[in-house]
Enzyme design. Structure first.
Site, PDB file in Angstrom:
ATOM      1  N   GLY A   6       0.826  -1.054  -0.013  1.00 48.56           N
ATOM      2  CA  GLY A   6      -0.006   0.213   0.008  1.00 48.56           C
ATOM      3  C   GLY A   6       0.945   1.541   0.049  1.00 48.56           C
TER       4      GLY A   6
ATOM      5  N   CYS B  98       5.544  -5.621   1.768  1.00 48.24           N
ATOM      6  CA  CYS B  98       5.789  -3.905   1.673  1.00 48.24           C
ATOM      7  C   CYS B  98       5.262  -3.227   2.891  1.00 48.24           C
ATOM      8  CB  CYS B  98       5.166  -3.575   0.408  1.00 48.24           C
ATOM      9  SG  CYS B  98       5.807  -1.904  -0.297  1.00 48.24           S
ATOM     10  N   LEU B  99       4.125  -2.478   2.670  1.00 51.45           N
ATOM     11  CA  LEU B  99       3.404  -1.832   3.744  1.00 51.45           C
ATOM     12  C   LEU B  99       3.002  -2.889   4.941  1.00 51.45           C
ATOM     13  CD1 LEU B  99       2.532   1.041   4.798  1.00 51.45           C
ATOM     14  CD2 LEU B  99       0.414   0.451   3.846  1.00 51.45           C
TER      15      LEU B  99
ATOM     16  N   HIS C  29       8.277  -7.324  -3.509  1.00 50.81           N
ATOM     17  CA  HIS C  29       7.058  -7.883  -3.749  1.00 50.81           C
ATOM     18  C   HIS C  29       7.486  -9.253  -4.435  1.00 50.81           C
ATOM     19  CE1 HIS C  29       4.558  -4.314  -3.705  1.00 50.81           C
ATOM     20  NE2 HIS C  29       5.668  -3.560  -3.417  1.00 50.81           N
TER      21      HIS C  29
ATOM     22  N   GLU D 241       5.182 -11.058  -5.392  1.00 56.55           N
ATOM     23  CA  GLU D 241       4.360 -11.556  -6.688  1.00 56.55           C
ATOM     24  C   GLU D 241       5.150 -10.981  -7.699  1.00 56.55           C
ATOM     25  OE1 GLU D 241       3.319  -7.428  -5.303  1.00 56.55           O
ATOM     26  OE2 GLU D 241       4.201  -9.248  -4.242  1.00 56.55           O
TER      27      GLU D 241
END
Length: 372
Positions: free
Chosen positions: A220, A247-248, A332, A334
């Protein structure tokens, strides 16, 4: 195409050619070093409130297709390129970059010295900038920039409004949407998970009512300290439910466990960022997009173990809880866009769920034996 300019908060002016939408807009000016993947970058919710400079000189050469979106509605504020391609060549291409930006009311700027702008950001850090017409004076642009009130509700703007289900017959996963990329859904559905996506402000009590076997915290935008409700939620669920943060989500786990976060000078945005796994000694290439990081020194005294480090600057890239089945990564796994070195982290998350359930059953059997 008409002339357009970018004016930075320090008074620096870049005059170029406008494409996409012609609206006037401001945002935090950052740069991304990826050679490809501009469609995924444009549709990544983590770029909410930002104007992205692509360091690769030619953007738009393979057009826009229907498959590579990371969200339905882009929230990026603007795009800066050295040269924009008007005649893309790719068998999947369905429209030009210019046409896509116009359709989504996103302004673009081409024909400026992107190397100079990137060096400026690297030397002085990210700055606020304004896209405006070429005839607007720098003084007027600076006034408009200083009048802008800092927006802090980026997560609220990109999170889902209400829960929804992506059905599957596998593990029941609650995915907390702080600005989720569709790549996360793709990896979970590939593993046949039954996914319930919930808003960023969902409480621990509501999450427990969904009976999840695991909780995933998405990527995010913005400062993790502007999402205090999520920190409280994580504090409550982390002892009982396996958690995986990206991440966030990774930064929020750190805050929930007593660590701290800080803003990076110019952030990590691009593909092929090397990360070293301290448990295996191996190095993987990763896709990254973040402007904040977990403060390494703040991990002392917490129950978090440092598991991965960025080789470029030594910042924190991975954490694991010493007692509970919770772990996180700053990059990330993904990808989208980027390398696919770390997809197995989703398998690790599901393996943590199986291990946790086995331990719970052993404890339950042990308690029954004591009672008998």
């Amino acid at each position: 195409m008409q002339k357009r300019q970018l004016v930075l908060e320090d008074g620096t002016r870049f005059l170029g050619t406008g494409f996409g939408s012609d609206r006037e807009i401001s945002g935090e000016v950052v740069f991304n070093t990826g050679m490809t993947g501009y469609q995924e970058i444009l549709s990544d919710p983590s770029y909410c409130g930002q104007i992205v400079t692509m360091t690769y000189p030619l953007i738009g050469n393979y057009g826009i297709n229907r498959d590579d979106f990371e969200t339905i509605t882009p929230s990026i504020h603007g795009l800066i390129v050295k040269e924009v391609c008007d005649l893309p060549s790719n068998y999947r291409s369905e429209e030009t970059l210019d046409r896509f930006l116009k359709a989504n009311d996103i302004p673009g700027l081409a024909g400026i010295d992107t190397r100079k702008l990137t060096r400026l950001i690297r030397n002085h850090g990210t700055m606020k900038g304004l896209f405006t017409s070429a005839d607007c004076s720098v003084e007027r642009a600076m006034q408009l920039l200083h009048q802008e009130i800092g927006i802090t509700n980026h997560v609220e703007r990109v999170s889902t409004v209400k829960p929804y289900v992506v059905p599957g017959r596998g593990r029941r996963i609650v995915l907390v949407d702080f600005g989720m990329k569709h790549g996360i859904l793709r990896e979970l559905t590939k593993r046949n998970c039954h996914i319930t996506v919930v808003p960023h402000h969902y409480s621990a009590e509501k999450i427990r009512r969904l009976k999840p076997e695991g909780v995933m915290l998405s990527n995010g935008p913005g400062d993790p300290k502007y999402v205090p409700d999520a920190v409280r939620m994580i504090e409550e669920i982390i002892p009982d439910i396996p958690v995986f943060g990206i991440c966030l989500g990774h930064q929020l786990i750190a805050l929930a466990c007593g660590a701290d976060t800080e803003k990076l000078r110019f952030g990590h945005r691009g593909a092929n960022h090397p990360v070293k796994d301290l448990t295996t000694g191996k190095t993987v290439m990763t896709s990254q997009n973040h402007g904040y990081t977990v403060t390494k020194e703040s991990l002392a005294g917490t129950e978090l173990e440092l598991t991965q480090l960025a080789l470029n600057d030594g910042t924190v890239e991975g954490l694991a809880h010493k007692r509970y089945p919770a772990f996180s990564v700053q990059y990330h796994p993904e990808s989208s866009p980027g390398p696919e070195d770390t997809y197995q982290l989703f398998d690790r998350f599901l393996a943590n769920i199986i291990t946790h359930q086995s331990e719970e059953k052993r404890e339950e059997v042990s308690c029954r034996s004591v009672q008998i």
